[in-house]
Design a protein around this motif. Structure first.
Motif, PDB file in Angstrom:
ATOM      1  N   THR A 332       0.859  -1.192   0.000  1.00 39.60           N
ATOM      2  CA  THR A 332       0.000   0.000   0.000  1.00 39.60           C
ATOM      3  C   THR A 332       0.889   1.233   0.000  1.00 39.60           C
ATOM      4  OG1 THR A 332      -1.674  -1.180   1.306  1.00 39.60           O
ATOM      5  CG2 THR A 332      -1.843   1.220   1.229  1.00 39.60           C
ATOM      6  N   ASN A 333       0.470   2.265  -0.729  1.00 41.44           N
ATOM      7  CA  ASN A 333       1.146   3.564  -0.662  1.00 41.44           C
ATOM      8  C   ASN A 333       0.552   4.355   0.490  1.00 41.44           C
ATOM      9  OD1 ASN A 333       2.861   3.385  -3.067  1.00 41.44           O
ATOM     10  ND2 ASN A 333       0.943   3.442  -4.225  1.00 41.44           N
ATOM     11  N   TRP A 334       1.350   4.600   1.515  1.00 46.80           N
ATOM     12  CA  TRP A 334       0.885   5.326   2.698  1.00 46.80           C
ATOM     13  C   TRP A 334       1.361   6.781   2.601  1.00 46.80           C
ATOM     14  CZ3 TRP A 334      -2.267   2.539   5.847  1.00 46.80           C
ATOM     15  CH2 TRP A 334      -2.196   1.146   5.759  1.00 46.80           C
ATOM     16  N   ILE A 335       0.406   7.703   2.671  1.00 47.59           N
ATOM     17  CA  ILE A 335       0.717   9.138   2.579  1.00 47.59           C
ATOM     18  C   ILE A 335       0.329   9.801   3.896  1.00 47.59           C
ATOM     19  CG2 ILE A 335       0.275  11.285   1.319  1.00 47.59           C
ATOM     20  CD1 ILE A 335      -0.628   9.454  -1.052  1.00 47.59           C
ATOM     21  N   ILE A 336       1.286  10.417   4.556  1.00 44.64           N
ATOM     22  CA  ILE A 336       1.020  11.079   5.839  1.00 44.64           C
ATOM     23  C   ILE A 336       0.893  12.580   5.583  1.00 44.64           C
ATOM     24  CG2 ILE A 336       1.814  11.433   8.200  1.00 44.64           C
ATOM     25  CD1 ILE A 336       3.653   8.949   7.718  1.00 44.64           C
ATOM     26  N   LYS A 337      -0.304  13.095   5.736  1.00 46.30           N
ATOM     27  CA  LYS A 337      -0.525  14.526   5.508  1.00 46.30           C
ATOM     28  C   LYS A 337      -0.488  15.258   6.847  1.00 46.30           C
ATOM     29  CE  LYS A 337      -3.387  17.908   3.120  1.00 46.30           C
ATOM     30  NZ  LYS A 337      -3.255  18.928   4.170  1.00 46.30           N
ATOM     31  N   ILE A 338       0.540  16.055   7.044  1.00 49.75           N
ATOM     32  CA  ILE A 338       0.699  16.812   8.290  1.00 49.75           C
ATOM     33  C   ILE A 338      -0.307  17.967   8.300  1.00 49.75           C
ATOM     34  CG2 ILE A 338       2.308  18.073   9.759  1.00 49.75           C
ATOM     35  CD1 ILE A 338       3.069  15.137   9.262  1.00 49.75           C
ATOM     36  N   HIS A 339      -0.943  18.173   9.440  1.00 52.11           N
ATOM     37  CA  HIS A 339      -1.984  19.209   9.541  1.00 52.11           C
ATOM     38  C   HIS A 339      -1.414  20.589   9.188  1.00 52.11           C
ATOM     39  CE1 HIS A 339      -5.339  21.552  10.976  1.00 52.11           C
ATOM     40  NE2 HIS A 339      -6.023  20.437  11.211  1.00 52.11           N
ATOM     41  N   PRO A 340      -2.069  21.326   8.277  1.00 48.20           N
ATOM     42  CA  PRO A 340      -1.535  22.626   7.839  1.00 48.20           C
ATOM     43  C   PRO A 340      -1.448  23.679   8.928  1.00 48.20           C
ATOM     44  CG  PRO A 340      -3.767  22.275   6.997  1.00 48.20           C
ATOM     45  CD  PRO A 340      -3.316  20.974   7.561  1.00 48.20           C
ATOM     46  N   ALA A 341      -2.253  23.541   9.999  1.00 47.84           N
ATOM     47  CA  ALA A 341      -2.214  24.540  11.080  1.00 47.84           C
ATOM     48  C   ALA A 341      -0.862  24.591  11.768  1.00 47.84           C
ATOM     49  CB  ALA A 341      -3.308  24.249  12.111  1.00 47.84           C
ATOM     50  N   ASN A 342      -0.033  23.576  11.561  1.00 47.28           N
ATOM     51  CA  ASN A 342       1.307  23.577  12.153  1.00 47.28           C
ATOM     52  C   ASN A 342       2.182  24.707  11.618  1.00 47.28           C
ATOM     53  OD1 ASN A 342       1.667  21.219  14.044  1.00 47.28           O
ATOM     54  ND2 ASN A 342       0.834  20.150  12.271  1.00 47.28           N
TER      55      ASN A 342
END
Length: 520
Positions: A332-342
């Protein structure tokens, strides 16, 4: 020099407020109902907004204001419009012996988080505040921090006992909050609901230049403010003739993301690009046909324990356990999207630090999308196969496009029929084991998601009119956010559409959501 500048700005703000509100008649009429504005986690913007709400409610309610302690500057804004009834939480009370006993009894981290004082969730409110102040992702009690946590614990219980003595002198009908989750606001929120006082929360809506409002009782006290009540869902289902509501939702989401206005009070959608699936894969350097699973992270120390029940002890634990699990799941291609509010918090987020700690070198089947990425979130809608979140808004949005979302806690839309909601951690990881076999949502679930999302994110958004906030002001101001303008007098205030809707709603039974439908 800095303190002198702040002093001058305070004088400017007070003078401007006096000039802006001098034509309003003072609040001096006595009525048989009482409203209390809770200013425990406050700002100058919150004060100004609540002052206007006070003026709008003055014919039906006597106005009281709850402060943590005396604050001449903030009180001055209320006094200018005639509010003089202030209550403070800094009274003298000796609870050291009692608090020491309770703290030692609940010294274990898990016990502390679950600790309730007279049915009030003291543990989770104190822990949320501790994480927020110290910019941490995981709550633990140890020898190095127990004194700080005890002091917050003591303040929490003291606030409850002080309010208990003071509040019963007044017959408060409604309490109004902006922030209601961090200690001691959370404890006061629970205390009020326990004593059958209706509570209202107002906050900036997902749509620019809009507000949202939520009415609470003891029964729904753990619900996220964007949760849609059952009566609203049924009402919208009846109104969805010829699919006007579902069609309006899809058009709205597309337009909002393309314009960069969606959830953009903090200017986090600026300069983002919407990619096709092919462009997305190219940007992420993915060159296989394996399924795409996106993990939408939460800001670890933001509202960590406010809402519902979570399968993991914290947002940090949720992400850590997922990272360890997917380390060897290469199909599986796992994509971790970091929250933009950071972007607004630090140069490197707590999420990114955790990823670096877990992986010395990022595996080839895992990608990270950082907060400053040019990828617009809309690029994932319809282009990915599955998503993970604890309770993020993204869950109901993706479901509108048929993307199955696996939650890890109750929240604003869980168990409404269009998300995958494991009952425990074992069940959660069983879904991850079988993630490549999870199918897209059927048309019935997609329709449910679209109606719910329209109600939660659009119908619950009330256009700013009398209360109009500029969240990124370029004018002279003590804070970044301020009111764009002030109605010239009471009569002018009461002609504003948002004020009329709010007043009529508050004067009603508050059992329904404050919503408005616009198909255009």
């Amino acid at each position: 020099m800095k303190s002198f500048k702040v002093y001058i700005l305070k004088i400017f703000e007070i003078t401007k407020w006096y000039l802006d509100t001098r034509k309003f008649a003072k609040l001096n009429k006595k009525t048989d109902k009482n409203v209390m504005f809770v200013e425990l986690c406050t700002s100058l913007l919150t004060i100004k907004v609540n002052c206007l709400f006070s003026l709008a409610l003055k014919k039906k309610f006597n106005v009281y204001v709850l402060f943590p302690h005396k604050s001449k500057f903030y009180e001055f804004f209320y006094r200018i419009i005639g509010v003089k009834n202030f209550i403070y939480l800094d009274g003298k009370i000796d609870l050291k012996k009692k608090c020491n006993f309770l703290f030692k009894k609940n010294y274990n981290t898990s016990s502390f988080l679950n600790f309730k004082y007279e049915s009030i969730s003291v543990g989770k409110y104190v822990a949320s505040k501790y994480l927020m102040i110290n910019k941490l992702g995981k709550f633990q009690i140890n020898n190095s921090n127990k004194k700080k946590i005890f002091n917050m614990f003591y303040e929490s219980i003291s606030s409850i006992e002080i309010l208990k003595k003071k509040l019963f002198k007044y017959n408060i009908d409604v309490m109004i909050f902006n922030e209601r989750g961090y200690s001691p606001a959370g404890e006061i929120f629970d205390f009020a609901l326990k004593n059958k006082i209706r509570c209202i929360q107002w906050f900036g809506a997902p749509i620019a230049d809009n507000h949202s409002f939520k009415s609470y009782t003891w029964k729904n006290r753990t619900k996220h403010p964007l949760t849609l009540c059952k009566s609203s869902q049924n009402y919208l289902k009846k109104k969805n003739k010829r699919n006007q509501i579902t069609d309006a939702l899809m058009m709205h989401l597309r337009d909002q993301y393309y314009s960069g206005k969606w959830f953009n009070r903090q200017k986090l959608q600026t300069n983002k690009k919407i990619f096709s699936k092919k462009e997305l894969l190219t940007n992420l350097k993915i060159h296989n046909t394996n399924k795409l699973c996106v993990i939408f992270t939460h800001v670890f120390n933001d509202a960590t324990f406010f809402y519902g029940r979570s399968l993991f002890s914290s947002y940090e634990d949720w992400l850590r356990e997922i990272l360890l699990f997917i380390k060897d799941k290469k199909k599986t291609n796992w994509i971790i999207k970091i929250h933009p509010a950071n972007l607004l918090r630090s140069k490197i987020s707590l999420e990114e630090k955790l990823i670096e700690k877990v992986f010395r070198k990022l595996p080839d089947h895992i990608r990270i999308i950082k907060p400053n990425s040019i990828i617009n979130t809309y690029s994932f809608f319809g282009n990915i196969d599955v998503a993970l979140t604890v309770r993020g808004t993204i869950g109901c949005e993706l479901a509108c496009y048929g993307v199955p979302v696996i939650t890890a806690g109750t929240g604003r839309y869980s168990n409404e029929g269009f998300t995958v909601d494991p009952k425990n951690k074992k069940e959660f990881f069983n879904f991850l084991i079988d993630i490549n076999n999870i199918r897209k949502l059927n048309s019935k679930k997609i329709k449910l998601a679209r109606i719910y999302t329209y109600g939660s994110l659009i119908a619950r958004s009330i256009k700013m009119d009398g209360i109009y906030i500029d969240y990124d002001t370029k004018k002279i101001s003590l804070e970044k956010s301020t009111l764009k303008f002030i109605p010239k007098d009471y009569d002018d205030l009461m002609t504003k559409s948002d004020i009329k809707k709010f007043v009529n709603w508050v004067q009603g039974d508050l059992k329904q959501d404050l919503i408005e439908i616009d198909y255009n």
